[in-house]
Design a protein around this motif. Structure first.
Motif, short mmCIF file in Angstrom:
data_model
loop_
_atom_site.label_atom_id
_atom_site.label_comp_id
_atom_site.label_asym_id
_atom_site.label_seq_id
_atom_site.Cartn_x
_atom_site.Cartn_y
_atom_site.Cartn_z
N SER A 165 7.50 0.23 7.14
CA SER A 165 7.65 1.60 7.64
C SER A 165 8.64 2.39 6.79
N ASP A 166 9.71 1.73 6.34
CA ASP A 166 10.64 2.39 5.42
C ASP A 166 9.92 2.87 4.17
N ASN A 167 9.09 2.01 3.62
CA ASN A 167 8.35 2.38 2.41
C ASN A 167 7.36 3.50 2.68
N ALA A 168 6.76 3.50 3.87
CA ALA A 168 5.83 4.57 4.22
C ALA A 168 6.55 5.92 4.32
N ILE A 169 7.74 5.92 4.91
CA ILE A 169 8.51 7.16 5.01
C ILE A 169 8.94 7.63 3.62
N SER A 170 9.30 6.70 2.77
CA SER A 170 9.65 7.05 1.39
C SER A 170 8.47 7.71 0.69
N ALA A 171 7.29 7.14 0.86
CA ALA A 171 6.09 7.69 0.24
C ALA A 171 5.77 9.07 0.80
N LEU A 172 5.95 9.25 2.11
CA LEU A 172 5.69 10.55 2.73
C LEU A 172 6.60 11.62 2.13
N GLY A 173 7.84 11.29 1.91
CA GLY A 173 8.76 12.24 1.30
C GLY A 173 8.33 12.66 -0.09
N LYS A 174 7.82 11.73 -0.87
CA LYS A 174 7.36 12.05 -2.22
C LYS A 174 6.18 13.02 -2.19
N ILE A 175 5.32 12.84 -1.19
CA ILE A 175 4.17 13.75 -1.05
C ILE A 175 4.64 15.12 -0.57
N ALA A 235 0.83 -1.21 0.00
CA ALA A 235 0.00 0.00 0.00
C ALA A 235 0.86 1.26 0.00
N ALA A 236 1.94 1.24 0.78
CA ALA A 236 2.84 2.40 0.82
C ALA A 236 3.49 2.61 -0.55
N TYR A 237 3.86 1.51 -1.19
CA TYR A 237 4.45 1.62 -2.53
C TYR A 237 3.43 2.21 -3.51
N GLY A 238 2.18 1.77 -3.41
CA GLY A 238 1.14 2.33 -4.27
C GLY A 238 0.97 3.83 -4.07
N ILE A 239 0.96 4.27 -2.83
CA ILE A 239 0.85 5.70 -2.54
C ILE A 239 2.06 6.45 -3.07
N ALA A 240 3.24 5.84 -2.92
CA ALA A 240 4.47 6.47 -3.44
C ALA A 240 4.38 6.67 -4.94
N MET A 241 3.84 5.69 -5.65
CA MET A 241 3.70 5.81 -7.10
C MET A 241 2.72 6.91 -7.48
N LEU A 242 1.66 7.04 -6.70
CA LEU A 242 0.72 8.15 -6.96
C LEU A 242 1.45 9.48 -6.79
N GLY A 243 2.22 9.59 -5.71
CA GLY A 243 2.94 10.83 -5.44
C GLY A 243 3.99 11.15 -6.49
N GLU A 244 4.55 10.12 -7.07
CA GLU A 244 5.66 10.31 -8.01
C GLU A 244 5.19 10.49 -9.44
N ARG A 245 4.07 9.86 -9.80
CA ARG A 245 3.74 9.77 -11.22
C ARG A 245 2.41 10.39 -11.64
N CYS A 246 1.55 10.72 -10.70
CA CYS A 246 0.23 11.24 -11.08
C CYS A 246 0.19 12.76 -10.93
N ASN A 247 -0.53 13.41 -11.84
CA ASN A 247 -0.62 14.86 -11.78
C ASN A 247 -1.60 15.30 -10.70
N ASP A 248 -1.67 16.62 -10.48
CA ASP A 248 -2.49 17.15 -9.38
C ASP A 248 -3.98 16.95 -9.60
N ALA A 249 -4.37 16.79 -10.86
CA ALA A 249 -5.79 16.56 -11.13
C ALA A 249 -6.20 15.14 -10.75
#
Length: 212
Positions: A83-93, A37-51
């Motif tokens: 937790s590592d992946n969650a922190i990574s995703a938080l940084g992308k956001i 789930a954290a990886y999925g959120i990270a991908m949203l933060g990294e690859r999806c536009n604001d819309a």
């Protein structure tokens, strides 16, 4: 969990349906589920536009990530990779939202250095170096009050495989900038609570980086 394409095509139309599940699974008891789930959120933060990945969604995601890493036992060995992946995703956001970054960057920094997921750790530690180079005041503090925390993280990274070799001279340059521009930070560092976490080897690595 999917990785949306950089152009936002492919799976993007399904994001609105998948996003609530990602939030739900961030609270799952199973480490592998939280990590996915954290990886999925990270991908949203990294690859999806604001819309597609809106500010409101980013706020919800950041809250879910922080709750996950603050949960009891989140940093125990069997759970730390999630937790590592969650922190990574938080940084992308945090990179995308100043409003989230104001609160998120300090919380992100508190979790460093990461150790369980080596690949994510190296990405996150590279981000730390890059954000310090940019003088990110949300990370460092308006008066550089979190700079000692950053230096202590650097001390625990130098001489390990948790940071890519290309960043070592950049960390050295940053430390020398502190030495010349904010010498009081280094002078007061031994009294900082996190300095006590540094081993003699860590402290020697800091000295080596400063003098090289």
């Amino acid at each position: 969990v999917f990785a949306p394409s950089p152009a936002g095509g492919g799976g993007s139309r399904y994001i609105a349906g998948i996003f609530p599940a990602l939030l739900q699974y961030m609270g799952d008891e199973t480490t592998e589920v939280r990590q996915a789930a954290a990886y999925g959120i990270a991908m949203l933060g990294e690859r999806c536009n604001d819309a597609t990945f809106t500010e409101a969604m980013m706020q919800q995601a950041a809250q879910a990530l922080v709750l996950a890493v603050d949960a009891p036992g989140a940093w125990e060995e069997e759970h730390a990779s999630a937790s590592d992946n969650a922190i990574s995703a938080l940084g992308k956001i945090c990179k995308r939202s100043d409003a989230i970054g104001a609160v998120g960057w300090p919380r992100w920094l508190e979790a460093l250095p990461l150790r369980a997921d080596r690949e994510e750790a190296r990405h996150v530690h590279a981000t730390l170096c890059e954000q310090v180079e940019k003088s990110n005041t949300q990370l460092l503090g308006a008066n550089h009050e979190r700079l000692p925390d950053v230096i202590c993280v650097f001390g625990r990274l130098l001489g390990t495989d948790l940071i890519a070799d290309e960043y070592l001279p950049r960390i050295g340059h940053l430390l020398k900038q502190v030495h010349s521009g904010l010498p009081q930070v280094l002078q007061q560092l031994p009294s900082h609570p996190k300095f006590a976490l540094l081993s003699e080897e860590n402290r020697a690595e800091l000295e080596k980086a400063l003098s090289s």
